[in-house]
Design a protein around this motif. Structure first.
Motif, short mmCIF file in Angstrom:
data_model
loop_
_atom_site.label_atom_id
_atom_site.label_comp_id
_atom_site.label_asym_id
_atom_site.label_seq_id
_atom_site.Cartn_x
_atom_site.Cartn_y
_atom_site.Cartn_z
N LEU A 34 -11.71 -9.45 3.73
CA LEU A 34 -11.00 -8.18 4.73
C LEU A 34 -10.27 -7.48 4.08
CD1 LEU A 34 -9.04 -10.75 7.46
CD2 LEU A 34 -11.07 -8.97 7.68
N ASP A 36 -10.60 -4.50 2.84
CA ASP A 36 -10.05 -3.68 3.55
C ASP A 36 -9.03 -3.20 4.56
OD1 ASP A 36 -12.00 -5.12 5.40
OD2 ASP A 36 -12.59 -2.70 6.52
N ILE A 37 -8.36 -3.65 5.13
CA ILE A 37 -7.07 -3.82 5.75
C ILE A 37 -5.99 -3.14 4.58
CG2 ILE A 37 -7.54 -5.99 6.69
CD1 ILE A 37 -4.34 -6.01 5.02
N ARG A 167 -5.20 -8.63 -1.02
CA ARG A 167 -6.19 -9.42 0.08
C ARG A 167 -6.26 -9.59 -1.43
NH1 ARG A 167 -5.75 -10.79 5.00
NH2 ARG A 167 -6.95 -11.50 4.48
#
Ligand code: VGL
Ligand code: ZN
Length: 198
Positions: A34, A36-37, A167
């Motif tokens: 994740l 890309d969040i 992340r």
């Protein structure tokens, strides 16, 4: 939970986007789950900094093809962020301002550096700009963010950890959470975008 008054962006503040590079995003050679969040999350902070003409720094892993951290050389990672490749580019959706300062690290075969301060002029540049309070987010929580925050605190900077814009790799489950605990123990303050004064 973050009690306390809203945070007002002010002169002396700087945003540091840590290693938001294609190889750390989904589809990349060392994709952070994740990862890309962090792009839209950082973009909100970047907009707030741009609105006040406050400075932005972007660190990047900038490895030679034979870097010591790669498995072929006995390291623990697949090849990633090889200088000049598309995997080493900043995420195309990251709204870095034209004025952003790029800080490259771990750019020689023998040097590994998780911290944006290691072997770079980042601390000197921050001091030259009279920057004292650093908003730090990016990838990965348990490696480059952790080490950048640790060095920033050791160098005497105040650190606001962007809890909604990081992340973790989580090689071992819980690594990211442990890294966050460590950063707070060392003196970082964890904030979210909503903690900023409008
Ligand atoms: C990183 C693993 C290897 C990072 C860099 O940016 O967190 N992680 N090289
Ligand atoms: Zn690396």
């Amino acid at each position: 939970m973050n009690p306390g008054s809203p945070i007002r962006l002010q002169a002396g503040d700087a945003l540091i986007a840590v290693d938001v590079q294609n190889d750390f995003l989904p589809g990349g050679s060392l994709a952070v789950p994740l990862g890309d969040i962090v792009v839209p999350a950082l973009n909100r902070y970047l907009a707030a900094f741009a609105a006040r003409a406050l400075p932005v720094f972007a660190t990047r892993d900038w490895h030679p093809a034979n870097h010591c951290s790669f498995k072929a050389q006995g390291g623990i990672w697949p090849p990633h962020c090889v200088a000049g490749t598309s995997g080493a580019e900043f995420a195309s959706g990251l709204d870095l301002p034209a004025m952003a300062v790029t800080v490259s690290k771990a750019a020689t075969p023998e040097s590994d550096a998780y911290s944006g301060f290691a072997g770079t002029d980042l601390a000197a540049r921050l001091r030259a700009g009279r920057l004292a309070r650093l908003y730090i987010g990016g990838l990965a929580t348990d490696y480059c963010v952790l080490n950048t925050v640790r060095d920033a605190l050791a160098e005497g900077f105040e650190v606001l950890l962007l809890a909604d814009a990081i992340r973790a790799v989580d090689v071992k489950p819980g690594d990211g959470a442990r890294a966050c605990d460590a950063m707070l123990r060392l003196g970082a303050r964890s904030i979210r975008y909503e903690d900023l004064a409008p």
